[in-house]
Design an enzyme around this catalytic site. Structure first.
Site, PDB file in Angstrom:
ATOM      1  N   LYS A  10       0.824  -1.223   0.000  1.00  0.00           N
ATOM      2  CA  LYS A  10       0.000   0.000   0.000  1.00  0.00           C
ATOM      3  C   LYS A  10       0.858   1.274   0.000  1.00  0.00           C
ATOM      4  O   LYS A  10       2.061   1.229   0.299  1.00  0.00           O
ATOM      5  CB  LYS A  10      -0.934  -0.036   1.210  1.00  0.00           C
ATOM      6  CG  LYS A  10      -1.967  -1.167   1.149  1.00  0.00           C
ATOM      7  CD  LYS A  10      -2.992  -1.017   2.264  1.00  0.00           C
ATOM      8  CE  LYS A  10      -4.044  -2.103   2.205  1.00  0.00           C
ATOM      9  NZ  LYS A  10      -5.106  -1.901   3.220  1.00  0.00           N
ATOM     10  N   TYR A  50     -12.448  -1.886  -4.190  1.00  0.00           N
ATOM     11  CA  TYR A  50     -12.968  -2.123  -2.836  1.00  0.00           C
ATOM     12  C   TYR A  50     -14.497  -2.041  -2.774  1.00  0.00           C
ATOM     13  O   TYR A  50     -15.044  -1.729  -1.716  1.00  0.00           O
ATOM     14  CB  TYR A  50     -12.372  -1.098  -1.869  1.00  0.00           C
ATOM     15  CG  TYR A  50     -10.969  -1.439  -1.367  1.00  0.00           C
ATOM     16  CD1 TYR A  50     -10.732  -2.580  -0.609  1.00  0.00           C
ATOM     17  CD2 TYR A  50      -9.898  -0.595  -1.628  1.00  0.00           C
ATOM     18  CE1 TYR A  50      -9.461  -2.885  -0.134  1.00  0.00           C
ATOM     19  CE2 TYR A  50      -8.618  -0.893  -1.154  1.00  0.00           C
ATOM     20  CZ  TYR A  50      -8.416  -2.039  -0.407  1.00  0.00           C
ATOM     21  OH  TYR A  50      -7.158  -2.343   0.076  1.00  0.00           O
ATOM     22  N   ARG A  86      -2.274 -14.232   4.599  1.00  0.00           N
ATOM     23  CA  ARG A  86      -2.990 -13.492   5.643  1.00  0.00           C
ATOM     24  C   ARG A  86      -2.332 -13.690   7.002  1.00  0.00           C
ATOM     25  O   ARG A  86      -2.282 -12.776   7.825  1.00  0.00           O
ATOM     26  CB  ARG A  86      -4.467 -13.864   5.640  1.00  0.00           C
ATOM     27  CG  ARG A  86      -5.133 -13.269   4.395  1.00  0.00           C
ATOM     28  CD  ARG A  86      -6.585 -13.581   4.293  1.00  0.00           C
ATOM     29  NE  ARG A  86      -7.402 -12.887   5.270  1.00  0.00           N
ATOM     30  CZ  ARG A  86      -7.858 -11.634   5.135  1.00  0.00           C
ATOM     31  NH1 ARG A  86      -7.547 -10.938   4.064  1.00  0.00           N
ATOM     32  NH2 ARG A  86      -8.622 -11.093   6.052  1.00  0.00           N
ATOM     33  N   ARG A 103       2.437  -6.516   9.147  1.00  0.00           N
ATOM     34  CA  ARG A 103       1.755  -5.333   9.690  1.00  0.00           C
ATOM     35  C   ARG A 103       2.325  -4.904  11.033  1.00  0.00           C
ATOM     36  O   ARG A 103       2.403  -3.713  11.338  1.00  0.00           O
ATOM     37  CB  ARG A 103       0.253  -5.577   9.757  1.00  0.00           C
ATOM     38  CG  ARG A 103      -0.383  -5.477   8.369  1.00  0.00           C
ATOM     39  CD  ARG A 103      -1.815  -5.882   8.397  1.00  0.00           C
ATOM     40  NE  ARG A 103      -2.495  -5.609   7.126  1.00  0.00           N
ATOM     41  CZ  ARG A 103      -3.586  -6.255   6.729  1.00  0.00           C
ATOM     42  NH1 ARG A 103      -4.109  -7.189   7.497  1.00  0.00           N
ATOM     43  NH2 ARG A 103      -4.142  -5.951   5.580  1.00  0.00           N
ATOM     44  N   ASN A 113      -2.161   0.337   6.654  1.00  0.00           N
ATOM     45  CA  ASN A 113      -1.683  -0.940   7.200  1.00  0.00           C
ATOM     46  C   ASN A 113      -0.781  -1.736   6.246  1.00  0.00           C
ATOM     47  O   ASN A 113      -0.742  -2.959   6.286  1.00  0.00           O
ATOM     48  CB  ASN A 113      -2.854  -1.774   7.720  1.00  0.00           C
ATOM     49  CG  ASN A 113      -3.826  -2.181   6.627  1.00  0.00           C
ATOM     50  OD1 ASN A 113      -3.681  -1.761   5.491  1.00  0.00           O
ATOM     51  ND2 ASN A 113      -4.791  -3.006   6.964  1.00  0.00           N
ATOM     52  N   HIS A 116      -2.212  -5.424   1.564  1.00  0.00           N
ATOM     53  CA  HIS A 116      -3.522  -6.054   1.373  1.00  0.00           C
ATOM     54  C   HIS A 116      -3.299  -7.484   0.905  1.00  0.00           C
ATOM     55  O   HIS A 116      -2.347  -7.755   0.179  1.00  0.00           O
ATOM     56  CB  HIS A 116      -4.321  -5.288   0.310  1.00  0.00           C
ATOM     57  CG  HIS A 116      -5.499  -6.042  -0.196  1.00  0.00           C
ATOM     58  ND1 HIS A 116      -6.709  -6.051   0.464  1.00  0.00           N
ATOM     59  CD2 HIS A 116      -5.655  -6.867  -1.268  1.00  0.00           C
ATOM     60  CE1 HIS A 116      -7.555  -6.835  -0.192  1.00  0.00           C
ATOM     61  NE2 HIS A 116      -6.931  -7.340  -1.245  1.00  0.00           N
ATOM     62  N   GLU A 127      -9.703  -9.876  -7.817  1.00  0.00           N
ATOM     63  CA  GLU A 127      -8.645  -8.880  -7.567  1.00  0.00           C
ATOM     64  C   GLU A 127      -7.481  -9.035  -8.554  1.00  0.00           C
ATOM     65  O   GLU A 127      -6.922  -8.040  -9.020  1.00  0.00           O
ATOM     66  CB  GLU A 127      -8.181  -8.994  -6.121  1.00  0.00           C
ATOM     67  CG  GLU A 127      -9.280  -8.562  -5.147  1.00  0.00           C
ATOM     68  CD  GLU A 127      -8.898  -8.659  -3.690  1.00  0.00           C
ATOM     69  OE1 GLU A 127      -9.660  -8.137  -2.862  1.00  0.00           O
ATOM     70  OE2 GLU A 127      -7.837  -9.247  -3.360  1.00  0.00           O
TER      71      GLU A 127
HETATM   72  P1  CMP Z   1      -7.568  -4.429   3.349  1.00  0.00           P
HETATM   73  O1  CMP Z   1      -7.124  -5.810   3.660  1.00  0.00           O
HETATM   74  O2  CMP Z   1      -6.903  -3.732   2.238  1.00  0.00           O
HETATM   75  O3  CMP Z   1      -9.159  -4.447   3.078  1.00  0.00           O
HETATM   76  C1  CMP Z   1     -10.025  -3.412   3.453  1.00  0.00           C
HETATM   77  C2  CMP Z   1      -9.318  -2.325   4.162  1.00  0.00           C
HETATM   78  O4  CMP Z   1     -10.139  -1.417   4.840  1.00  0.00           O
HETATM   79  C3  CMP Z   1      -8.433  -2.903   5.245  1.00  0.00           C
HETATM   80  O5  CMP Z   1      -7.354  -3.553   4.667  1.00  0.00           O
HETATM   81  C4  CMP Z   1      -8.107  -1.678   6.078  1.00  0.00           C
HETATM   82  O6  CMP Z   1      -6.934  -1.022   5.650  1.00  0.00           O
HETATM   83  C5  CMP Z   1      -9.308  -0.797   5.814  1.00  0.00           C
HETATM   84  N1  CMP Z   1     -10.057  -0.626   7.051  1.00  0.00           N
HETATM   85  C6  CMP Z   1     -10.681  -1.565   7.755  1.00  0.00           C
HETATM   86  N2  CMP Z   1     -11.247  -1.020   8.848  1.00  0.00           N
HETATM   87  C7  CMP Z   1     -10.963   0.296   8.812  1.00  0.00           C
HETATM   88  C8  CMP Z   1     -11.260   1.391   9.643  1.00  0.00           C
HETATM   89  N3  CMP Z   1     -11.981   1.220  10.757  1.00  0.00           N
HETATM   90  N4  CMP Z   1     -10.798   2.602   9.294  1.00  0.00           N
HETATM   91  C9  CMP Z   1     -10.091   2.763   8.144  1.00  0.00           C
HETATM   92  N5  CMP Z   1      -9.766   1.759   7.304  1.00  0.00           N
HETATM   93  C10 CMP Z   1     -10.208   0.531   7.636  1.00  0.00           C
END
Ligand code: CMP
Length: 138
Positions: A10, A50, A86, A103, A113, A116, A127
């Protein structure tokens, strides 16, 4: 049996110069990098990627962030790739991620974070197709 998954390094991790270290972790864990590229996506492209989260309160923040700078989308392959990636990534919230996970080491918050990873086979197929054409997946 060998399985493919989809991952993105990311914008936060790319900006901080952690892409190489994250790729090293991924290769050390036994994943083959089938394909990888560096791209910048628009907010609309992030919204398409998304779409399953479109009703969530963080959707605007998430798509704004994912279109804020270059990312490295990639396709990875190994046995049990989806679950194993994961595990290697750690919990979505880095504060809850186990020691040694990507992470835990590189993410700053639940939004920023670092990485993904697809959560299921159907998601991985969608995806991979969103970012890669068939000829890029040899
Ligand atoms: P990802 O695995 O990319 O899939 C969905 C993303 O939404 C997740 O990682 C987080 O980075 C993001 N996400 C999930 N919960 C929150 C939150 N409460 N606030 C902001 N981003 C979020």
């Amino acid at each position: 049996m060998s399985q493919r998954t989809f991952s993105i390094i990311k914008p936060d991790a790319v900006k901080k110069g952690h892409a190489g270290a994250i790729l090293a972790e991924i290769e050390k864990a036994g994943f083959k990098i089938v394909s990888i590229k560096k791209v910048s996506i628009s907010k609309a492209q992030a919204e398409g990627f998304y779409y399953v989260h479109s009703e969530r309160p963080f959707f605007g923040e998430l798509t704004e962030f994912m279109s804020s700078g270059p990312i490295f989308p990639m396709v990875l392959e190994k046995e049990n790739a989806i679950a194993d990636l994961r595990k290697l990534m750690g919990a979505t919230d880095p504060a809850k991620a186990e020691e040694g996970t990507i992470r835990k080491q590189f993410a700053a918050s639940i939004g920023e974070n670092a990485i993904h990873g697809s959560d299921a086979e159907e998601t991985a197929a969608f995806e991979i197709g969103y970012f890669f054409a068939g000829y890029e997946l040899k």
